[in-house]
Design a protein around this motif. Structure first.
Motif, PDB file in Angstrom:
ATOM      1  N   ALA A  48     -22.871 -13.179   8.677  1.00  0.00           N
ATOM      2  CA  ALA A  48     -21.654 -13.526   7.466  1.00  0.00           C
ATOM      3  C   ALA A  48     -22.715 -13.907   6.259  1.00  0.00           C
ATOM      4  CB  ALA A  48     -20.903 -14.368   8.069  1.00  0.00           C
ATOM      5  N   GLU A  49     -23.647 -14.708   6.583  1.00  0.00           N
ATOM      6  CA  GLU A  49     -24.186 -15.283   5.085  1.00  0.00           C
ATOM      7  C   GLU A  49     -25.111 -14.412   4.389  1.00  0.00           C
ATOM      8  OE1 GLU A  49     -25.698 -18.028   2.378  1.00  0.00           O
ATOM      9  OE2 GLU A  49     -23.995 -18.184   3.882  1.00  0.00           O
ATOM     10  N   GLU A  50     -25.565 -13.044   5.274  1.00  0.00           N
ATOM     11  CA  GLU A  50     -26.381 -12.435   4.235  1.00  0.00           C
ATOM     12  C   GLU A  50     -25.187 -11.540   3.607  1.00  0.00           C
ATOM     13  OE1 GLU A  50     -29.436 -11.696   4.146  1.00  0.00           O
ATOM     14  OE2 GLU A  50     -29.815 -13.411   5.107  1.00  0.00           O
ATOM     15  N   ILE A  51     -24.109 -11.363   4.109  1.00  0.00           N
ATOM     16  CA  ILE A  51     -23.007 -10.434   3.252  1.00  0.00           C
ATOM     17  C   ILE A  51     -22.630 -11.463   2.225  1.00  0.00           C
ATOM     18  CG2 ILE A  51     -20.739  -9.603   3.365  1.00  0.00           C
ATOM     19  CD1 ILE A  51     -21.268  -8.875   6.456  1.00  0.00           C
ATOM     20  N   ARG A  52     -22.665 -12.765   2.395  1.00  0.00           N
ATOM     21  CA  ARG A  52     -21.887 -13.625   1.536  1.00  0.00           C
ATOM     22  C   ARG A  52     -22.938 -13.802   0.311  1.00  0.00           C
ATOM     23  NH1 ARG A  52     -21.252 -18.826  -0.186  1.00  0.00           N
ATOM     24  NH2 ARG A  52     -23.279 -19.436   0.727  1.00  0.00           N
ATOM     25  N   LYS A  53     -24.171 -13.619   0.533  1.00  0.00           N
ATOM     26  CA  LYS A  53     -25.156 -13.618  -0.714  1.00  0.00           C
ATOM     27  C   LYS A  53     -25.053 -12.557  -1.500  1.00  0.00           C
ATOM     28  CE  LYS A  53     -28.640 -16.173   2.072  1.00  0.00           C
ATOM     29  NZ  LYS A  53     -30.312 -16.016   2.383  1.00  0.00           N
ATOM     30  N   ARG A  54     -24.612 -11.469  -1.031  1.00  0.00           N
ATOM     31  CA  ARG A  54     -24.455 -10.201  -1.880  1.00  0.00           C
ATOM     32  C   ARG A  54     -22.997 -10.129  -2.372  1.00  0.00           C
ATOM     33  NH1 ARG A  54     -26.325  -7.744   2.918  1.00  0.00           N
ATOM     34  NH2 ARG A  54     -24.296  -6.563   3.304  1.00  0.00           N
ATOM     35  N   CYS A  55     -22.047 -10.621  -1.757  1.00  0.00           N
ATOM     36  CA  CYS A  55     -20.659 -10.453  -2.346  1.00  0.00           C
ATOM     37  C   CYS A  55     -20.011 -11.785  -2.664  1.00  0.00           C
ATOM     38  CB  CYS A  55     -19.728  -9.535  -1.518  1.00  0.00           C
ATOM     39  SG  CYS A  55     -20.627  -7.849  -1.217  1.00  0.00           S
ATOM     40  N   HIS A  56     -19.056 -11.901  -3.508  1.00  0.00           N
ATOM     41  CA  HIS A  56     -18.142 -12.973  -3.511  1.00  0.00           C
ATOM     42  C   HIS A  56     -16.781 -12.961  -2.720  1.00  0.00           C
ATOM     43  CE1 HIS A  56     -15.646 -16.278  -5.126  1.00  0.00           C
ATOM     44  NE2 HIS A  56     -14.522 -15.139  -5.228  1.00  0.00           N
ATOM     45  N   PHE A  57     -16.626 -13.734  -2.061  1.00  0.00           N
ATOM     46  CA  PHE A  57     -15.153 -13.781  -1.143  1.00  0.00           C
ATOM     47  C   PHE A  57     -14.649 -14.884  -1.569  1.00  0.00           C
ATOM     48  CE2 PHE A  57     -18.210 -11.478   1.510  1.00  0.00           C
ATOM     49  CZ  PHE A  57     -17.523 -10.358   1.863  1.00  0.00           C
ATOM     50  N   ASP A  58     -12.982 -14.375  -1.647  1.00  0.00           N
ATOM     51  CA  ASP A  58     -12.203 -15.473  -2.080  1.00  0.00           C
ATOM     52  C   ASP A  58     -11.752 -16.254  -0.743  1.00  0.00           C
ATOM     53  OD1 ASP A  58     -11.434 -15.062  -4.818  1.00  0.00           O
ATOM     54  OD2 ASP A  58     -11.080 -13.083  -3.999  1.00  0.00           O
ATOM     55  N   LEU A  59     -11.898 -15.657   0.421  1.00  0.00           N
ATOM     56  CA  LEU A  59     -11.263 -16.318   1.711  1.00  0.00           C
ATOM     57  C   LEU A  59     -12.264 -15.990   2.712  1.00  0.00           C
ATOM     58  CD1 LEU A  59      -8.991 -17.987   3.346  1.00  0.00           C
ATOM     59  CD2 LEU A  59      -7.830 -15.714   3.559  1.00  0.00           C
ATOM     60  N   LEU A  60     -12.519 -17.065   3.720  1.00  0.00           N
ATOM     61  CA  LEU A  60     -13.363 -16.723   4.748  1.00  0.00           C
ATOM     62  C   LEU A  60     -12.664 -17.224   6.013  1.00  0.00           C
ATOM     63  CD1 LEU A  60     -16.664 -18.640   3.702  1.00  0.00           C
ATOM     64  CD2 LEU A  60     -16.197 -16.208   3.273  1.00  0.00           C
ATOM     65  N   ILE A  61     -12.454 -16.201   7.079  1.00  0.00           N
ATOM     66  CA  ILE A  61     -11.710 -16.483   8.107  1.00  0.00           C
ATOM     67  C   ILE A  61     -12.725 -16.590   9.340  1.00  0.00           C
ATOM     68  CG2 ILE A  61      -9.929 -15.766   9.972  1.00  0.00           C
ATOM     69  CD1 ILE A  61      -8.671 -14.308   7.531  1.00  0.00           C
ATOM     70  N   VAL A  62     -13.080 -17.820   9.867  1.00  0.00           N
ATOM     71  CA  VAL A  62     -14.159 -18.035  10.327  1.00  0.00           C
ATOM     72  C   VAL A  62     -13.773 -18.631  12.021  1.00  0.00           C
ATOM     73  CG1 VAL A  62     -16.506 -19.045  10.655  1.00  0.00           C
ATOM     74  CG2 VAL A  62     -15.327 -18.399   8.482  1.00  0.00           C
ATOM     75  N   ASP A  63     -14.332 -17.970  12.985  1.00  0.00           N
ATOM     76  CA  ASP A  63     -14.303 -18.742  14.201  1.00  0.00           C
ATOM     77  C   ASP A  63     -15.242 -19.771  14.360  1.00  0.00           C
ATOM     78  OD1 ASP A  63     -13.636 -19.089  16.899  1.00  0.00           O
ATOM     79  OD2 ASP A  63     -14.623 -17.292  17.688  1.00  0.00           O
ATOM     80  N   ILE A  64     -14.983 -20.945  15.188  1.00  0.00           N
ATOM     81  CA  ILE A  64     -15.776 -22.016  15.155  1.00  0.00           C
ATOM     82  C   ILE A  64     -16.866 -21.786  16.377  1.00  0.00           C
ATOM     83  CG2 ILE A  64     -15.967 -24.387  15.963  1.00  0.00           C
ATOM     84  CD1 ILE A  64     -13.275 -24.936  14.236  1.00  0.00           C
ATOM     85  N   ASN A  65     -16.373 -21.176  17.278  1.00  0.00           N
ATOM     86  CA  ASN A  65     -17.465 -20.875  18.389  1.00  0.00           C
ATOM     87  C   ASN A  65     -18.020 -19.827  18.500  1.00  0.00           C
ATOM     88  OD1 ASN A  65     -16.692 -23.711  20.152  1.00  0.00           O
ATOM     89  ND2 ASN A  65     -14.425 -22.771  19.847  1.00  0.00           N
TER      90      ASN A  65
END
Length: 486
Positions: A48-65
């Motif tokens: 996810a971090e690799e994708i986030r470095k390339r693109c801007h996201f308004d919303l992240l839906i993230v599983d904790i575990n």
């Protein structure tokens, strides 16, 4: 959540889903893709971090575990210097301590698994609505303390034609090009177009000549964190701020050629690519551009892209100079008097007939902006326009030979003009009988200037400071009047 909210096409919003279960990623991507143009997925924080470095996201839906780092440990997404995303956490093993930890990390919401899609969409809706409100507030901050009304003042024939054109083209989604001299009220027209369009987004103005060329792309399209030196955090561009609204590009003729190609692509694709991002983002923006330059001439001389000119010139509104609508000066004077006296906390000035004649005799090279500024000075000084000009120049504008020689708001027929030596250089100027009407003086002066250019109306129009179409219209009106008299 209302049906309207559920069906809202948030096309300019991007979402990243992070979950190690392929089935959950597939379900959420399918549901969210019905509303958002960009929905990506990842199976781990590292991916996810690799994708986030390339693109801007308004919303992240993230599983904790998650395998490896947990969602709460994704500190890059919560860095206060870079964070531009809302976060919704999901988990099937939650307790009070974990919920508190997630909220402290900066989560916008917290959802327990298993959940139904309605719960998730309600949470997403709340986050996105908050973000859209933030964008609109940003646009309103840029627009704060604007004193110009949307109502266009005046009943002159040219003003009425302009109002009719605005009402006619406002509902369209096509780009509009507003042409006119500096100070004629191009932004006012753009605001009227936006108001009458009934678009739900904000009106966002930008003066293209006031932004450094190397910053203009970021200003319009935004950028992601680290896109260039000094970009410590991402930023939404004005295209995204103006989504579902109107973006007003003033002084479009000042835009660098390199930026014009990017703007053209954005208009044609209805999508933008933030600086440093790898993917485009869909936007729904109505463009209104304005210029005091002759863009057709700029195209011929290679300073403006021909394809962009045609793309912007779908609908054109030409604003008349104030000297071409002198009938509107009394109404404008009354309006500015009431507005300025209230803003300045001073007593309004009552204009006399002499004041109005003095204002109508002046050629107003700065147009309505100059008129407003002059009236503000008069109110502050407690002087009438006639008295102000008399003290400034020794005489009023109606008596000034220099102003008379340049009048484009006054003329008559060319047979009774009388040469006199008004200037020290000995160049002949023309005076007119005092019993002539303003319309007669206007006709005489225009015909004299056209004669001095041996019938070349384009050259005469440039000297007079008006469009050639204005001269053609004047000659047509005079011909119709002559025919009716016969």
């Amino acid at each position: 959540m209302s049906d309207l909210e559920l069906n809202a096409p948030w096309t300019a919003v991007s979402v990243l889903v992070v979950d190690d279960e392929p089935g959950m990623r597939a379900i959420l991507k399918k549901a969210l893709s019905k509303k958002f143009a960009q929905v990506d997925t990842a199976g781990s924080i590292e991916e996810a971090e690799e994708i986030r470095k390339r693109c801007h996201f308004d919303l992240l839906i993230v599983d904790i575990n998650l395998p490896g780092r947990s969602g709460i440990d994704w500190h890059e997404a919560f860095d206060p210097t870079t964070r531009r995303s809302d976060v919704i956490f999901m988990t099937g093993y939650a307790d009070l301590e974990m919920a508190i930890q997630a909220l402290r990390a900066g989560a916008s919401d917290f959802i327990l698994k298993p959940f139904n899609l309605e719960q998730m969409m309600q949470s997403v809706s709340r986050c996105i609505e908050r973000r859209l409100v933030e964008r609109q507030n940003f646009a309103l901050q840029r627009d704060v303390e604007r004193s110009y009304p949307v109502d266009i003042i005046g009943d002159a024939e040219s003003t009425q034609r302009m109002k009719k054109m605005i009402a006619q083209v406002a509902p369209s989604v096509a780009a509009v090009l507003v042409e006119g001299e500096s100070g004629t009220g191009k932004e006012l027209v753009a605001r009227a177009l936006h108001q009458l369009s009934k678009r739900t987004g904000p009106f966002v103005p930008l003066n293209c000549g006031a932004i450094a060329p190397d910053l203009l792309e970021s200003e319009l399209f935004g950028h992601v964190s680290g896109a260039f030196t000094g970009a410590k955090k991402g930023r939404d561009g004005l295209f995204r701020v103006a989504n579902n609204g109107t973006l007003f590009l003033d002084e479009i003729g000042e835009m660098p050629l390199s930026m014009q190609s990017s703007l053209l692509r954005a208009l044609e694709q209805k999508a933008i690519r933030p600086v440093g991002a790898e993917r485009e983002v869909q936007v729904d923006v109505r463009i209104v551009a304005a210029t005091n330059r002759n863009l057709k001439k700029e195209v011929e001389e290679g300073r403006f892209r021909q394809d962009l000119y045609y793309r912007l010139n779908v609908l054109t509104i030409e604003l008349p100079a104030l000297r071409e609508r002198v009938e509107d000066i009394p109404a404008l004077a009354h309006h500015f008097t009431q507005q300025l006296s209230k803003d300045l906390g001073m007593k309004p000035i009552n204009w006399t007939h002499e004041d109005i004649l003095a204002m109508q005799a002046y050629q107003w090279p700065g147009n309505i902006r100059e008129l407003r500024n002059m009236m503000e000075r008069c109110i502050l000084l407690g002087k009438s326009p006639a008295e102000y000009w008399q003290e400034l120049n020794g005489d009023g504008p109606a008596l000034s030979a220099e102003n008379t020689s340049n009048q484009t708001s006054a003329s008559g027929n060319g047979d009774d003009k009388r040469p006199c030596q008004c200037h020290e250089d000995g160049q002949d100027q023309y005076c007119y009988p005092t019993d002539w009407t303003l319309k007669d003086v206007e006709k005489a002066h225009i015909m004299q200037v056209v004669d001095s250019h041996e019938g070349n109306k384009s050259a005469a129009a440039r000297q007079l400071g008006v469009a050639r179409k204005t001269l053609e219209r004047k000659y047509k009106e005079w011909a119709e009047e002559s025919a009716s008299c016969e």
